[in-house]
Design a protein around this motif. Structure first.
Motif, PDB file in Angstrom:
ATOM      1  N   ALA A  79     -25.033 -19.544  13.847  1.00  0.00           N
ATOM      2  CA  ALA A  79     -24.394 -19.204  12.464  1.00  0.00           C
ATOM      3  C   ALA A  79     -23.581 -17.855  12.867  1.00  0.00           C
ATOM      4  CB  ALA A  79     -25.465 -18.856  11.438  1.00  0.00           C
ATOM      5  N   ILE A  80     -24.106 -17.034  13.518  1.00  0.00           N
ATOM      6  CA  ILE A  80     -23.341 -15.902  13.854  1.00  0.00           C
ATOM      7  C   ILE A  80     -22.134 -16.186  14.805  1.00  0.00           C
ATOM      8  CG2 ILE A  80     -23.456 -13.652  14.749  1.00  0.00           C
ATOM      9  CD1 ILE A  80     -26.339 -13.286  14.097  1.00  0.00           C
ATOM     10  N   ALA A  81     -22.356 -16.935  15.705  1.00  0.00           N
ATOM     11  CA  ALA A  81     -21.368 -17.129  16.638  1.00  0.00           C
ATOM     12  C   ALA A  81     -20.157 -17.982  15.768  1.00  0.00           C
ATOM     13  CB  ALA A  81     -21.741 -18.154  17.909  1.00  0.00           C
ATOM     14  N   GLY A  95     -16.492 -17.177  15.517  1.00  0.00           N
ATOM     15  CA  GLY A  95     -15.283 -18.185  16.069  1.00  0.00           C
ATOM     16  C   GLY A  95     -14.231 -18.417  14.835  1.00  0.00           C
ATOM     17  N   GLU A  96     -14.885 -18.712  13.557  1.00  0.00           N
ATOM     18  CA  GLU A  96     -13.758 -18.894  12.406  1.00  0.00           C
ATOM     19  C   GLU A  96     -13.069 -17.723  12.340  1.00  0.00           C
ATOM     20  OE1 GLU A  96     -15.518 -20.971   9.084  1.00  0.00           O
ATOM     21  OE2 GLU A  96     -17.195 -21.384  10.142  1.00  0.00           O
ATOM     22  N   MET A  97     -13.440 -16.194  12.213  1.00  0.00           N
ATOM     23  CA  MET A  97     -12.802 -15.180  12.033  1.00  0.00           C
ATOM     24  C   MET A  97     -11.684 -15.031  13.258  1.00  0.00           C
ATOM     25  SD  MET A  97     -13.335 -14.143   9.130  1.00  0.00           S
ATOM     26  CE  MET A  97     -13.228 -12.422   8.879  1.00  0.00           C
ATOM     27  N   ILE A 133     -16.651 -12.292  21.120  1.00  0.00           N
ATOM     28  CA  ILE A 133     -16.010 -13.537  20.781  1.00  0.00           C
ATOM     29  C   ILE A 133     -14.674 -13.084  19.918  1.00  0.00           C
ATOM     30  CG2 ILE A 133     -15.476 -15.668  19.431  1.00  0.00           C
ATOM     31  CD1 ILE A 133     -18.655 -16.250  19.755  1.00  0.00           C
ATOM     32  N   GLY A 134     -14.921 -12.177  18.832  1.00  0.00           N
ATOM     33  CA  GLY A 134     -14.001 -11.722  18.351  1.00  0.00           C
ATOM     34  C   GLY A 134     -13.076 -10.491  19.028  1.00  0.00           C
ATOM     35  N   GLN A 176      -8.950 -21.762  22.381  1.00  0.00           N
ATOM     36  CA  GLN A 176      -9.835 -20.849  23.168  1.00  0.00           C
ATOM     37  C   GLN A 176     -11.017 -20.352  22.441  1.00  0.00           C
ATOM     38  OE1 GLN A 176      -6.820 -18.840  25.609  1.00  0.00           O
ATOM     39  NE2 GLN A 176      -8.203 -19.071  27.171  1.00  0.00           N
ATOM     40  N   VAL A 177     -10.840 -19.748  21.682  1.00  0.00           N
ATOM     41  CA  VAL A 177     -11.797 -19.189  20.589  1.00  0.00           C
ATOM     42  C   VAL A 177     -12.797 -20.281  20.172  1.00  0.00           C
ATOM     43  CG1 VAL A 177     -12.261 -17.813  18.520  1.00  0.00           C
ATOM     44  CG2 VAL A 177     -10.540 -17.197  20.040  1.00  0.00           C
TER      45      VAL A 177
END
Length: 419
Positions: A41-43, A47-49, A192-193, A205-206
């Motif tokens: 959920a965190i990833a 990833g969405e942001m 990731i962010g 890529q994200v």
């Protein structure tokens, strides 16, 4: 891009997996499923942001977008502390792995050796490492190859049925503590962010790195816990901090040496990442005018943020010198959980307002991405478990927050005096 996030997230689970097994007993594998769901959920939230903000800034940028600079400052300042703690646990674990490999046991000499490792990493980051990305890829490939080989060998040689494997009679010593660790067992996902702004094709890529991280992280975590519960007994976990090394020792002599070298490498890489991430986060805050300008001051010769790196080094020395792993386990990643919760809330608010658009999104439920709903449901549980179990150690967080508030208001006062 995945390689640069790998050391952060995997090193934490390698460090806590032995402690989780001892605390959760026969429920260790079931508890790991909870940790994997939270990690996913965190990833996905990051990833969405990240796919919507393809620029440098990471969680600071996301929280600022929805809640303003003050909330973003607090979130980033808390996250920065976790990066320093990462230096502490990474160097201690690397030291214990070396001692186990060379002398067959740990428990002595780990503190001086960890202090030495931290000093070497400080000097490396001070002069600048241009090869850090290539090193991260090499370590990630080695880790994936060896750890999945270890998992496969363990489950083939010592097969046993899930979910209790060979630990069916092992009672849980402290399930609350185990779930608290599992809530914080996959930190580093914020990278990731942070790296979204450095990707050449962030919209591709994200999301790819996010899905890859979830898939490999889930298989690795569940497989490693299953292997430990199939091959080891609680008595075998003499030093829980190096559980993967103890597992490899039981499986095969060759794997033992290879896995020990791998754990040493992944832990030092994580500690190195801690130095880099701390200096990056404090540089962003100083560049935004929320910390004194000294935090973004660059060394005249090496062009690196030497003040931030020195602060990280000094703080890591204090953590290492104390030498109590239980203190590190208590204070590590609480700030990350708060940061993750704020990012999930930021994603939910921006999505509901209709101001956030991107090519990567989980299904919407009442206008909010499913990933944000799951994160907002599970992260408070992790925070509550940590506060309940480790409240006597919160004074360390109090000191860090107090220092952050002093610096913040000092900077605000100075800005008003010299507009």
């Amino acid at each position: 891009m995945y390689a640069l996030v790998h050391a952060d997230s995997q090193s934490t689970f390698y460090f806590v997996v032995g402690y989780v097994a001892l605390a959760a007993g026969l429920w260790s594998f079931v508890g790991t499923i909870y940790g994997v769901l939270l990690m996913a959920a965190i990833a996905l939230t990051y990833g969405e942001m990240g796919s919507r903000f393809p620029e440098t800034g990471g969680s600071y940028l996301y929280v600022k977008y929805s809640f303003g600079a003050a909330a973003a400052y607090l979130s980033t300042w808390l996250l920065a502390f976790d990066q320093v703690v990462m230096v502490g646990y990474g160097t201690i674990d690397a030291a214990r792995t070396v001692l186990k490999l060379l002398f067959g046991a740990t428990g002595w000499g780990d503190i001086p050796l960890a202090l030495l490792f931290s000093g070497v990493l400080f000097l490396l980051t001070l002069v600048g490492i241009r090869e850090s990305a290539a090193l991260g890829k090499l370590v990630a490939v080695m880790d994936l190859t060896l750890m999945f080989s270890l998992i496969a060998a363990s489950l083939v040689l010592r097969p046993s049925p899930p979910p209790f494997f060979n630990w069916g009679g092992v009672e849980a010593a402290n399930l609350v503590f185990a779930l608290s660790l599992l809530s914080r067992g996959f930190t580093g996902l914020d990278a990731i962010g942070q790296l979204a702004g450095e990707a050449r094709e962030p919209l591709v890529q994200v999301p790819r790195a996010t899905v890859l991280l979830i898939a490999i992280g889930a298989l690795g975590a569940l497989g490693l816990m299953a292997s430990i519960m199939s091959v080891l007994t609680p008595q075998d976990l003499a030093d829980p901090a190096i559980a993967p090394v103890l597992l490899a020792e039981k499986v095969h002599p060759v794997l033992y040496y290879l896995v020990a070298v791998n754990i040493f490498s992944i832990m030092l890489t994580a500690a190195l990442t801690g130095y880099i991430a701390f200096s990056r986060l404090t540089y962003i805050l100083a560049d935004e005018g929320l910390l004194p300008p000294v935090f973004r001051k660059l060394h005249k010769r090496f062009r690196t943020p030497h003040i931030s790196l020195t602060i990280a080094f000094a703080t890591s020395l204090l953590l290492i010198y104390v030498g109590e792993v239980k203190i590190i386990l208590a204070i590590y990643a609480l700030g990350s959980l708060i940061n993750y919760l704020l990012v999930a809330l930021a994603l939910a608010k921006a999505s509901r307002s209709g101001t956030l658009h991107g090519a990567f999104s989980t299904p919407l439920v009442a206008g909010v991405p499913l990933s944000a709903w799951i994160a907002m449901a599970l992260i408070p549980i992790g925070i509550a478990l940590t506060l309940i179990e480790k409240y006597p150690y919160l004074w360390a967080w109090g000191l860090w927050i107090a220092a952050g508030l002093i610096l913040y208001y000092y900077r605000k006062t100075a800005a008003r005096s010299h507009p």
